[in-house]
Design a protein around this motif. Structure first.
Motif, mmCIF file in Angstrom:
data_model
loop_
_atom_site.group_PDB
_atom_site.id
_atom_site.type_symbol
_atom_site.label_atom_id
_atom_site.label_comp_id
_atom_site.label_asym_id
_atom_site.label_seq_id
_atom_site.Cartn_x
_atom_site.Cartn_y
_atom_site.Cartn_z
ATOM 1 N N PHE A 150 8.725 -29.589 -2.918
ATOM 2 C CA PHE A 150 8.381 -31.004 -2.876
ATOM 3 C C PHE A 150 7.726 -31.417 -4.185
ATOM 4 O O PHE A 150 7.069 -30.627 -4.854
ATOM 5 C CB PHE A 150 7.482 -31.333 -1.679
ATOM 6 N N ARG A 151 7.965 -32.647 -4.546
ATOM 7 C CA ARG A 151 7.398 -33.193 -5.784
ATOM 8 C C ARG A 151 7.382 -34.704 -5.691
ATOM 9 O O ARG A 151 8.398 -35.322 -5.324
ATOM 10 C CB ARG A 151 8.226 -32.766 -6.992
ATOM 11 N N ARG A 152 6.264 -35.289 -6.001
ATOM 12 C CA ARG A 152 6.179 -36.748 -6.032
ATOM 13 C C ARG A 152 7.075 -37.285 -7.135
ATOM 14 O O ARG A 152 7.005 -36.836 -8.280
ATOM 15 C CB ARG A 152 4.731 -37.184 -6.254
ATOM 16 N N ALA A 153 7.914 -38.245 -6.792
ATOM 17 C CA ALA A 153 8.819 -38.841 -7.773
ATOM 18 C C ALA A 153 8.037 -39.765 -8.692
ATOM 19 O O ALA A 153 7.035 -40.372 -8.298
ATOM 20 C CB ALA A 153 9.926 -39.614 -7.059
ATOM 21 N N ASP A 154 8.506 -39.872 -9.920
ATOM 22 C CA ASP A 154 7.850 -40.757 -10.869
ATOM 23 C C ASP A 154 7.981 -42.205 -10.419
ATOM 24 O O ASP A 154 9.019 -42.629 -9.904
ATOM 25 C CB ASP A 154 8.483 -40.597 -12.259
ATOM 26 N N GLY A 155 6.930 -42.968 -10.598
ATOM 27 C CA GLY A 155 6.942 -44.382 -10.220
ATOM 28 C C GLY A 155 5.701 -45.073 -10.721
ATOM 29 O O GLY A 155 4.673 -44.432 -10.991
ATOM 30 N N ASP A 156 5.798 -46.380 -10.869
ATOM 31 C CA ASP A 156 4.675 -47.140 -11.405
ATOM 32 C C ASP A 156 3.607 -47.426 -10.359
ATOM 33 O O ASP A 156 2.429 -47.526 -10.672
ATOM 34 C CB ASP A 156 5.177 -48.476 -11.982
ATOM 35 N N ASP A 157 4.024 -47.579 -9.111
ATOM 36 C CA ASP A 157 3.096 -47.956 -8.050
ATOM 37 C C ASP A 157 2.535 -46.708 -7.398
ATOM 38 O O ASP A 157 3.258 -45.943 -6.770
ATOM 39 C CB ASP A 157 3.818 -48.824 -7.015
ATOM 40 N N ARG A 158 1.243 -46.502 -7.519
ATOM 41 C CA ARG A 158 0.643 -45.284 -6.988
ATOM 42 C C ARG A 158 0.633 -45.267 -5.465
ATOM 43 O O ARG A 158 0.439 -44.221 -4.849
ATOM 44 C CB ARG A 158 -0.775 -45.104 -7.507
ATOM 45 N N ASP A 159 0.792 -46.436 -4.836
ATOM 46 C CA ASP A 159 0.783 -46.508 -3.375
ATOM 47 C C ASP A 159 2.177 -46.612 -2.774
ATOM 48 O O ASP A 159 2.327 -46.592 -1.557
ATOM 49 C CB ASP A 159 -0.059 -47.709 -2.915
ATOM 50 N N SER A 160 3.177 -46.768 -3.606
ATOM 51 C CA SER A 160 4.547 -46.909 -3.118
ATOM 52 C C SER A 160 5.449 -46.008 -3.940
ATOM 53 O O SER A 160 6.021 -46.411 -4.953
ATOM 54 C CB SER A 160 5.005 -48.373 -3.213
ATOM 55 N N TYR A 161 5.563 -44.769 -3.500
ATOM 56 C CA TYR A 161 6.331 -43.776 -4.246
ATOM 57 C C TYR A 161 7.113 -42.921 -3.267
ATOM 58 O O TYR A 161 6.816 -42.873 -2.068
ATOM 59 C CB TYR A 161 5.402 -42.900 -5.089
ATOM 60 N N ALA A 162 8.110 -42.260 -3.770
ATOM 61 C CA ALA A 162 8.898 -41.329 -2.967
ATOM 62 C C ALA A 162 8.450 -39.906 -3.261
ATOM 63 O O ALA A 162 7.821 -39.635 -4.286
ATOM 64 C CB ALA A 162 10.383 -41.490 -3.269
ATOM 65 N N VAL A 163 8.759 -39.008 -2.347
ATOM 66 C CA VAL A 163 8.480 -37.591 -2.548
ATOM 67 C C VAL A 163 9.796 -36.838 -2.373
ATOM 68 O O VAL A 163 10.399 -36.865 -1.296
ATOM 69 C CB VAL A 163 7.441 -37.058 -1.543
ATOM 70 N N ASP A 164 10.263 -36.218 -3.441
ATOM 71 C CA ASP A 164 11.452 -35.378 -3.344
ATOM 72 C C ASP A 164 11.074 -34.113 -2.590
ATOM 73 O O ASP A 164 10.049 -33.488 -2.888
ATOM 74 C CB ASP A 164 11.964 -34.994 -4.738
ATOM 75 N N HIS A 165 11.896 -33.719 -1.624
ATOM 76 C CA HIS A 165 11.548 -32.518 -0.871
ATOM 77 C C HIS A 165 12.791 -31.928 -0.207
ATOM 78 O O HIS A 165 13.763 -32.634 0.081
ATOM 79 C CB HIS A 165 10.501 -32.837 0.198
ATOM 80 N N SER A 166 12.737 -30.634 0.029
ATOM 81 C CA SER A 166 13.778 -29.998 0.823
ATOM 82 C C SER A 166 13.494 -30.317 2.290
ATOM 83 O O SER A 166 12.381 -30.686 2.642
ATOM 84 C CB SER A 166 13.811 -28.490 0.574
ATOM 85 N N ALA A 167 14.512 -30.187 3.137
ATOM 86 C CA ALA A 167 14.358 -30.707 4.504
ATOM 87 C C ALA A 167 14.998 -29.808 5.557
ATOM 88 O O ALA A 167 15.634 -30.292 6.492
ATOM 89 C CB ALA A 167 14.948 -32.122 4.585
ATOM 90 N N PHE A 168 14.818 -28.509 5.416
ATOM 91 C CA PHE A 168 15.337 -27.612 6.441
ATOM 92 C C PHE A 168 14.474 -27.675 7.699
ATOM 93 O O PHE A 168 13.273 -27.967 7.635
ATOM 94 C CB PHE A 168 15.372 -26.170 5.932
ATOM 95 N N ILE A 169 15.075 -27.407 8.829
ATOM 96 C CA ILE A 169 14.364 -27.317 10.102
ATOM 97 C C ILE A 169 14.205 -25.836 10.411
ATOM 98 O O ILE A 169 15.201 -25.122 10.566
ATOM 99 C CB ILE A 169 15.151 -28.027 11.221
ATOM 100 N N TYR A 170 12.968 -25.356 10.459
ATOM 101 C CA TYR A 170 12.710 -23.929 10.629
ATOM 102 C C TYR A 170 12.440 -23.594 12.095
ATOM 103 O O TYR A 170 11.729 -24.320 12.787
ATOM 104 C CB TYR A 170 11.497 -23.512 9.797
ATOM 105 N N LEU A 171 12.977 -22.469 12.529
ATOM 106 C CA LEU A 171 12.721 -21.965 13.873
ATOM 107 C C LEU A 171 11.845 -20.717 13.770
ATOM 108 O O LEU A 171 12.180 -19.768 13.042
ATOM 109 C CB LEU A 171 14.037 -21.620 14.571
ATOM 110 N N ILE A 172 10.739 -20.729 14.502
ATOM 111 C CA ILE A 172 9.762 -19.643 14.469
ATOM 112 C C ILE A 172 9.551 -19.134 15.891
ATOM 113 O O ILE A 172 9.357 -19.933 16.818
ATOM 114 C CB ILE A 172 8.415 -20.130 13.894
ATOM 115 N N ASP A 173 9.570 -17.815 16.075
ATOM 116 C CA ASP A 173 9.503 -17.274 17.435
ATOM 117 C C ASP A 173 8.085 -17.294 17.997
ATOM 118 O O ASP A 173 7.129 -17.715 17.343
ATOM 119 C CB ASP A 173 10.126 -15.878 17.514
ATOM 120 N N ARG A 174 7.948 -16.809 19.241
ATOM 121 C CA ARG A 174 6.675 -16.881 19.951
ATOM 122 C C ARG A 174 5.573 -16.058 19.297
ATOM 123 O O ARG A 174 4.396 -16.269 19.555
ATOM 124 C CB ARG A 174 6.877 -16.419 21.409
ATOM 125 N N ASP A 175 5.962 -15.092 18.469
ATOM 126 C CA ASP A 175 4.983 -14.257 17.774
ATOM 127 C C ASP A 175 4.752 -14.705 16.335
ATOM 128 O O ASP A 175 4.050 -14.028 15.584
ATOM 129 C CB ASP A 175 5.444 -12.799 17.775
#
Length: 204
Positions: A150-175
């Motif tokens: 993940f990385r915050r995308a460059d932008g002029d507005d510090r309150d309105s920015y995008a975040v580049d990120h990977s988006a896998f859905i992870y499965l984790i067992d009971r342990d």
């Protein structure tokens, strides 16, 4: 399997050119995608974050449940809400067995995704979805454990920015062991089908 590989390759192409940022993983998107796709390194592990009710939560709190872990952020315009909705619908499709599944949404934008904000956001997708945030350092440590870019995308507005990120859905067992990933954009029925066999396997 071919569909999973194709999706992962598309994701890699989308973000592989983005540089690694100090506010995200030190490695590039392409490197981390490669790790996840081919399980080249251990994935998952301990974390200590704050949930959307302001309570400190660690990975140990969820032992005994099959975790579905998703990293994203609430201001994400499309991918995150689509995947979170699919996760919630998949759990419902599992019926009573879905009670053994604990969905977790870990923000990669802790500056804006405060506990109060997540408390308004996560119930939109499933009543048992838990939102997790924390300090920038704690979020980065969790992301590193799951090999999330993940990385915050460059932008002029510090309150309105995008975040580049990977988006896998992870499965984790009971342990707390890593079972595998499901690619973003997976429909609810296919996600439920990926989860169901693991629910049938009881701890020995």
């Amino acid at each position: 399997m071919n569909r999973i590989l194709a999706t992962a390759l598309v994701l890699t192409a989308l973000v592989a050119t983005a540089p690694a940022g100090a506010d995200g993983a030190r490695r590039s998107a392409g490197e981390l995608m490669d790790v996840v796709m081919w399980a080249r390194e251990p994935i998952g592990g301990p974390f200590a974050l704050v949930d959307h009710q302001g309570r400190t939560r660690t990975d140990a709190d969820f032992r005994g449940s099959l975790m579905v872990v998703y990293f994203g952020y609430s201001y994400c315009p499309d991918i995150c809400p689509t995947d979170l909705l699919a996760i919630g619908q998949a759990i419902d499709q599992l019926g009573p067995a879905g009670e053994a599944v604990q969905p977790l949404f870990v923000t990669v934008d802790p500056a804006r995704d405060t506990p109060d904000h997540l408390a308004e956001y996560v119930p939109l997708f499933h009543p048992r979805l838990i939102g997790l945030t924390g300090s920038a350092e704690a979020v980065s440590q969790a992301a590193e454990a799951y090999k999330v870019y993940f990385r915050r995308a460059d932008g002029d507005d510090r309150d309105s920015y995008a975040v580049d990120h990977s988006a896998f859905i992870y499965l984790i067992d009971r342990d707390g062991g890593y079972l595998g990933f499901v690619p973003p954009g997976t429909p609810p029925d296919r996600l439920a089908a990926a989860i169901r066999p693991h629910l049938a396997r009881r701890d020995r």
